[in-house]
Write a protein that holds these residues in place. Structure first.
Motif, PDB file in Angstrom:
ATOM      1  N   ASN A  89       9.384  20.322   2.302  1.00 44.71           N
ATOM      2  CA  ASN A  89       9.442  20.988   1.009  1.00 44.71           C
ATOM      3  C   ASN A  89      10.271  20.185   0.002  1.00 44.71           C
ATOM      4  O   ASN A  89       9.932  20.119  -1.189  1.00 44.71           O
ATOM      5  N   THR A  90      11.350  19.556   0.473  1.00 47.27           N
ATOM      6  CA  THR A  90      12.178  18.736  -0.404  1.00 47.27           C
ATOM      7  C   THR A  90      11.426  17.489  -0.847  1.00 47.27           C
ATOM      8  O   THR A  90      11.507  17.077  -2.012  1.00 47.27           O
ATOM      9  N   MET A  91      10.681  16.880   0.073  1.00 48.25           N
ATOM     10  CA  MET A  91       9.852  15.727  -0.311  1.00 48.25           C
ATOM     11  C   MET A  91       8.833  16.112  -1.367  1.00 48.25           C
ATOM     12  O   MET A  91       8.612  15.380  -2.340  1.00 48.25           O
ATOM     13  N   ASP A  92       8.213  17.260  -1.196  1.00 46.24           N
ATOM     14  CA  ASP A  92       7.215  17.705  -2.165  1.00 46.24           C
ATOM     15  C   ASP A  92       7.841  17.901  -3.543  1.00 46.24           C
ATOM     16  O   ASP A  92       7.243  17.531  -4.560  1.00 46.24           O
ATOM     17  N   SER A  93       9.045  18.462  -3.582  1.00 44.98           N
ATOM     18  CA  SER A  93       9.695  18.704  -4.875  1.00 44.98           C
ATOM     19  C   SER A  93      10.154  17.416  -5.539  1.00 44.98           C
ATOM     20  O   SER A  93      10.311  17.372  -6.764  1.00 44.98           O
ATOM     21  N   MET A  94      10.354  16.354  -4.755  1.00 42.49           N
ATOM     22  CA  MET A  94      10.841  15.097  -5.312  1.00 42.49           C
ATOM     23  C   MET A  94       9.740  14.092  -5.609  1.00 42.49           C
ATOM     24  O   MET A  94       9.774  13.399  -6.638  1.00 42.49           O
ATOM     25  N   ILE A  95       8.740  14.004  -4.731  1.00 49.89           N
ATOM     26  CA  ILE A  95       7.714  12.963  -4.911  1.00 49.89           C
ATOM     27  C   ILE A  95       6.286  13.514  -4.833  1.00 49.89           C
ATOM     28  O   ILE A  95       5.328  12.743  -4.910  1.00 49.89           O
ATOM     29  N   GLY A  96       6.142  14.820  -4.711  1.00 48.15           N
ATOM     30  CA  GLY A  96       4.808  15.398  -4.527  1.00 48.15           C
ATOM     31  C   GLY A  96       4.063  15.671  -5.815  1.00 48.15           C
ATOM     32  O   GLY A  96       3.388  16.704  -5.928  1.00 48.15           O
ATOM     33  N   TYR A  97       4.178  14.778  -6.788  1.00 52.08           N
ATOM     34  CA  TYR A  97       3.497  14.965  -8.074  1.00 52.08           C
ATOM     35  C   TYR A  97       2.186  14.183  -8.108  1.00 52.08           C
ATOM     36  O   TYR A  97       1.998  13.223  -7.363  1.00 52.08           O
ATOM     37  N   LYS A  98       1.304  14.592  -9.026  1.00 49.13           N
ATOM     38  CA  LYS A  98      -0.010  13.958  -9.120  1.00 49.13           C
ATOM     39  C   LYS A  98      -0.091  12.956 -10.265  1.00 49.13           C
ATOM     40  O   LYS A  98      -1.176  12.494 -10.609  1.00 49.13           O
ATOM     41  N   ASP A  99       1.057  12.627 -10.865  1.00 52.37           N
ATOM     42  CA  ASP A  99       1.032  11.657 -11.951  1.00 52.37           C
ATOM     43  C   ASP A  99       0.929  10.238 -11.400  1.00 52.37           C
ATOM     44  O   ASP A  99       0.917  10.011 -10.184  1.00 52.37           O
ATOM     45  N   GLU A 100       0.869   9.283 -12.298  1.00 53.93           N
ATOM     46  CA  GLU A 100       0.634   7.890 -11.895  1.00 53.93           C
ATOM     47  C   GLU A 100       1.741   7.350 -11.003  1.00 53.93           C
ATOM     48  O   GLU A 100       1.488   6.581 -10.065  1.00 53.93           O
ATOM     49  N   TYR A 108       0.849  -1.194   0.000  1.00 54.27           N
ATOM     50  CA  TYR A 108       0.000   0.000   0.000  1.00 54.27           C
ATOM     51  C   TYR A 108       0.885   1.246   0.000  1.00 54.27           C
ATOM     52  O   TYR A 108       1.445   1.629   1.033  1.00 54.27           O
ATOM     53  N   LEU A 109       1.024   1.851  -1.180  1.00 54.37           N
ATOM     54  CA  LEU A 109       1.950   2.971  -1.318  1.00 54.37           C
ATOM     55  C   LEU A 109       1.490   4.212  -0.572  1.00 54.37           C
ATOM     56  O   LEU A 109       2.319   5.036  -0.176  1.00 54.37           O
ATOM     57  N   ARG A 110       0.196   4.369  -0.391  1.00 56.31           N
ATOM     58  CA  ARG A 110      -0.280   5.544   0.373  1.00 56.31           C
ATOM     59  C   ARG A 110       0.196   5.457   1.812  1.00 56.31           C
ATOM     60  O   ARG A 110       0.649   6.447   2.389  1.00 56.31           O
ATOM     61  N   LEU A 111       0.077   4.288   2.391  1.00 62.87           N
ATOM     62  CA  LEU A 111       0.570   4.081   3.751  1.00 62.87           C
ATOM     63  C   LEU A 111       2.090   4.225   3.781  1.00 62.87           C
ATOM     64  O   LEU A 111       2.662   4.802   4.711  1.00 62.87           O
ATOM     65  N   GLY A 112       2.738   3.725   2.732  1.00 63.54           N
ATOM     66  CA  GLY A 112       4.180   3.860   2.634  1.00 63.54           C
ATOM     67  C   GLY A 112       4.608   5.315   2.536  1.00 63.54           C
ATOM     68  O   GLY A 112       5.646   5.699   3.078  1.00 63.54           O
ATOM     69  N   GLY A 113       3.797   6.128   1.856  1.00 60.37           N
ATOM     70  CA  GLY A 113       4.103   7.548   1.752  1.00 60.37           C
ATOM     71  C   GLY A 113       4.064   8.245   3.091  1.00 60.37           C
ATOM     72  O   GLY A 113       4.861   9.153   3.359  1.00 60.37           O
ATOM     73  N   VAL A 114       3.131   7.833   3.951  1.00 57.88           N
ATOM     74  CA  VAL A 114       3.057   8.395   5.304  1.00 57.88           C
ATOM     75  C   VAL A 114       4.296   7.992   6.098  1.00 57.88           C
ATOM     76  O   VAL A 114       4.917   8.826   6.781  1.00 57.88           O
ATOM     77  N   PHE A 115       4.657   6.718   5.994  1.00 58.96           N
ATOM     78  CA  PHE A 115       5.862   6.231   6.679  1.00 58.96           C
ATOM     79  C   PHE A 115       7.100   6.978   6.202  1.00 58.96           C
ATOM     80  O   PHE A 115       7.948   7.398   7.006  1.00 58.96           O
ATOM     81  N   LEU A 116       7.214   7.164   4.887  1.00 56.33           N
ATOM     82  CA  LEU A 116       8.359   7.882   4.316  1.00 56.33           C
ATOM     83  C   LEU A 116       8.433   9.303   4.858  1.00 56.33           C
ATOM     84  O   LEU A 116       9.485   9.759   5.319  1.00 56.33           O
ATOM     85  N   PHE A 134       3.718   8.947  -8.781  1.00 60.31           N
ATOM     86  CA  PHE A 134       3.866   9.516  -7.439  1.00 60.31           C
ATOM     87  C   PHE A 134       2.555   9.828  -6.720  1.00 60.31           C
ATOM     88  O   PHE A 134       2.582  10.237  -5.558  1.00 60.31           O
ATOM     89  N   ALA A 135       1.435   9.636  -7.377  1.00 61.62           N
ATOM     90  CA  ALA A 135       0.146  10.041  -6.796  1.00 61.62           C
ATOM     91  C   ALA A 135      -0.099   9.425  -5.428  1.00 61.62           C
ATOM     92  O   ALA A 135      -0.650  10.081  -4.530  1.00 61.62           O
ATOM     93  N   ASP A 136       0.308   8.172  -5.244  1.00 61.73           N
ATOM     94  CA  ASP A 136       0.061   7.495  -3.962  1.00 61.73           C
ATOM     95  C   ASP A 136       1.186   7.717  -2.956  1.00 61.73           C
ATOM     96  O   ASP A 136       0.942   8.118  -1.822  1.00 61.73           O
ATOM     97  N   ILE A 137       2.409   7.480  -3.386  1.00 65.86           N
ATOM     98  CA  ILE A 137       3.525   7.555  -2.439  1.00 65.86           C
ATOM     99  C   ILE A 137       3.832   8.993  -2.011  1.00 65.86           C
ATOM    100  O   ILE A 137       4.369   9.238  -0.935  1.00 65.86           O
ATOM    101  N   GLY A 138       3.449   9.962  -2.841  1.00 68.11           N
ATOM    102  CA  GLY A 138       3.776  11.338  -2.512  1.00 68.11           C
ATOM    103  C   GLY A 138       2.626  12.179  -2.016  1.00 68.11           C
ATOM    104  O   GLY A 138       2.801  13.364  -1.718  1.00 68.11           O
ATOM    105  N   TRP A 139       1.432  11.588  -1.872  1.00 67.58           N
ATOM    106  CA  TRP A 139       0.243  12.396  -1.531  1.00 67.58           C
ATOM    107  C   TRP A 139       0.368  13.060  -0.164  1.00 67.58           C
ATOM    108  O   TRP A 139       0.003  14.228   0.001  1.00 67.58           O
ATOM    109  N   PHE A 140       0.883  12.330   0.818  1.00 70.68           N
ATOM    110  CA  PHE A 140       0.949  12.873   2.174  1.00 70.68           C
ATOM    111  C   PHE A 140       1.952  14.032   2.248  1.00 70.68           C
ATOM    112  O   PHE A 140       1.664  15.074   2.851  1.00 70.68           O
ATOM    113  N   ALA A 141       3.106  13.851   1.610  1.00 72.08           N
ATOM    114  CA  ALA A 141       4.112  14.917   1.597  1.00 72.08           C
ATOM    115  C   ALA A 141       3.579  16.158   0.897  1.00 72.08           C
ATOM    116  O   ALA A 141       3.814  17.287   1.339  1.00 72.08           O
TER     117      ALA A 141
END
Length: 321
Positions: free
Chosen positions: A179-190, A50-58, A192-199
């Motif tokens: 802010n660095t997380m957002d610039s690296m994984i905070g995209y809405k494409d396929e 579950y990448l969304r949960l993984g994004g929170v952990f990250l 990063f949409a799940d792993i980067g949503w929390f950041a």
């Protein structure tokens, strides 16, 4: 005098950044944070379903490590000697700011564009923007540089100053880790949409107040910078929500109004056209000198934020040292 000591690292760090900027050949904490993000992303993609949960952990892992580490360093340094602690915190504060770097890189675009070297300007702007630059004409290249200065006035300078005013260098590291997380994984494409949503969401929350405050500081600084403060306020009120992000158009609109130019509009990212509304009025053609004017506005608003943050920190921490 004692009440001013907590504000010294913030003030000295800003001055140090303005003088020398980021030393390119030396290790930088943001690069270390970026490396941590990359390693955790790869680990989560391999190990977690579950990448969304993984994004929170990250996000939580990066935030904790990025704030606890400078906190422990500063506790040790301040216990050795208060002035040793101030020196260490000054360096850490300097690392969190990017005013000199932003000015230096955007002025490379200015010099190339001003001399008629469009390809040189295109190469220079490609180093500081995420969009595809191959399709940009000379005006588009200049516009991209101005937009980058306007947006990163908040992300790279005033927002870190704001959080350092609250929590010193540790507050700056907290903000920059998100802010660095957002610039690296905070995209809405396929990808990063799940792993980067929390950041991405957390970055929106942290930038909500600083971006709006920075826009207002741009309005205040504009007349001092020989720009139009009244028009900056008018365009900010009208266009501050013309962006998919709740924060990005805040400073872009104030800058566009101060300069009497039109920013934003459609842009290509990774070969795909993204439709965007214009920000500002097309009162005159944009020119290379607008990059210099945008930097002047960046420094003007940053100095005001520095004063606010230094006073805030002196009040909050004045009795601790």
């Amino acid at each position: 005098m004692k009440i001013l000591l907590p504000a010294l690292p913030l003030i000295l760090g800003f001055v140090l950044d303005c003088i020398i900027g980021d030393p390119y050949k030396m290790p930088h904490p943001i690069k270390l944070i970026g490396s941590l993000i990359s390693r955790l992303e790869k680990l989560i993609r391999r190990k977690m379903k579950y990448l969304r949960l993984g994004g929170v952990f990250l996000a939580l892992t990066v935030i904790i490590l990025s704030t606890v580490t400078p906190l422990l360093i500063l506790i040790f340094c301040y216990r050795v000697n208060v002035y040793f602690g101030i020196a260490a915190e000054t360096i850490l504060c300097c690392y969190m700011l990017a005013a000199r770097c932003l000015c230096r890189e955007s002025m490379k675009v200015f010099r190339a564009a001003d001399s008629g070297n469009t390809e040189g300007a295109r190469k220079a702007v490609s180093m500081i923007v995420g969009r595809d630059t191959s399709v940009l004409d000379r005006g588009g290249i200049i516009r991209a540089a101005v937009e980058t200065v306007a947006e990163n006035t908040s992300d790279g300078v005033t927002a870190p100053l704001f959080y350092m005013g609250i929590g010193g260098a540790v507050g700056g590291f907290f903000y920059k880790s998100v802010n660095t997380m957002d610039s690296m994984i905070g995209y809405k494409d396929e990808k990063f949409a799940d792993i980067g949503w929390f950041a991405a969401k957390l970055d929106d929350v942290l930038n909500y107040i600083p971006s709006r405050l920075t826009a207002l500081l741009m309005v205040i600084a504009a007349p001092v910078c020989r720009l139009d403060g009244r028009n900056a306020f008018r365009i900010w009120k009208r266009d501050r929500r013309k962006h998919a992000s709740p924060n990005s158009a805040q400073t872009e609109s104030a800058c566009a109004g101060a300069l009497h130019v039109r920013l934003a509009g459609d842009a290509y990212y990774f070969g795909k056209l993204h439709k965007k509304p214009y920000i500002g009025d097309d009162d005159r053609p944009i020119e290379a000198a607008d990059i210099r004017r945008a930097n002047r506005l960046m420094y003007g608003s940053s100095v005001i934020m520095l004063v606010i943050s230094a006073v805030l920190r002196a009040i909050i921490f004045g009795g601790i040292l």
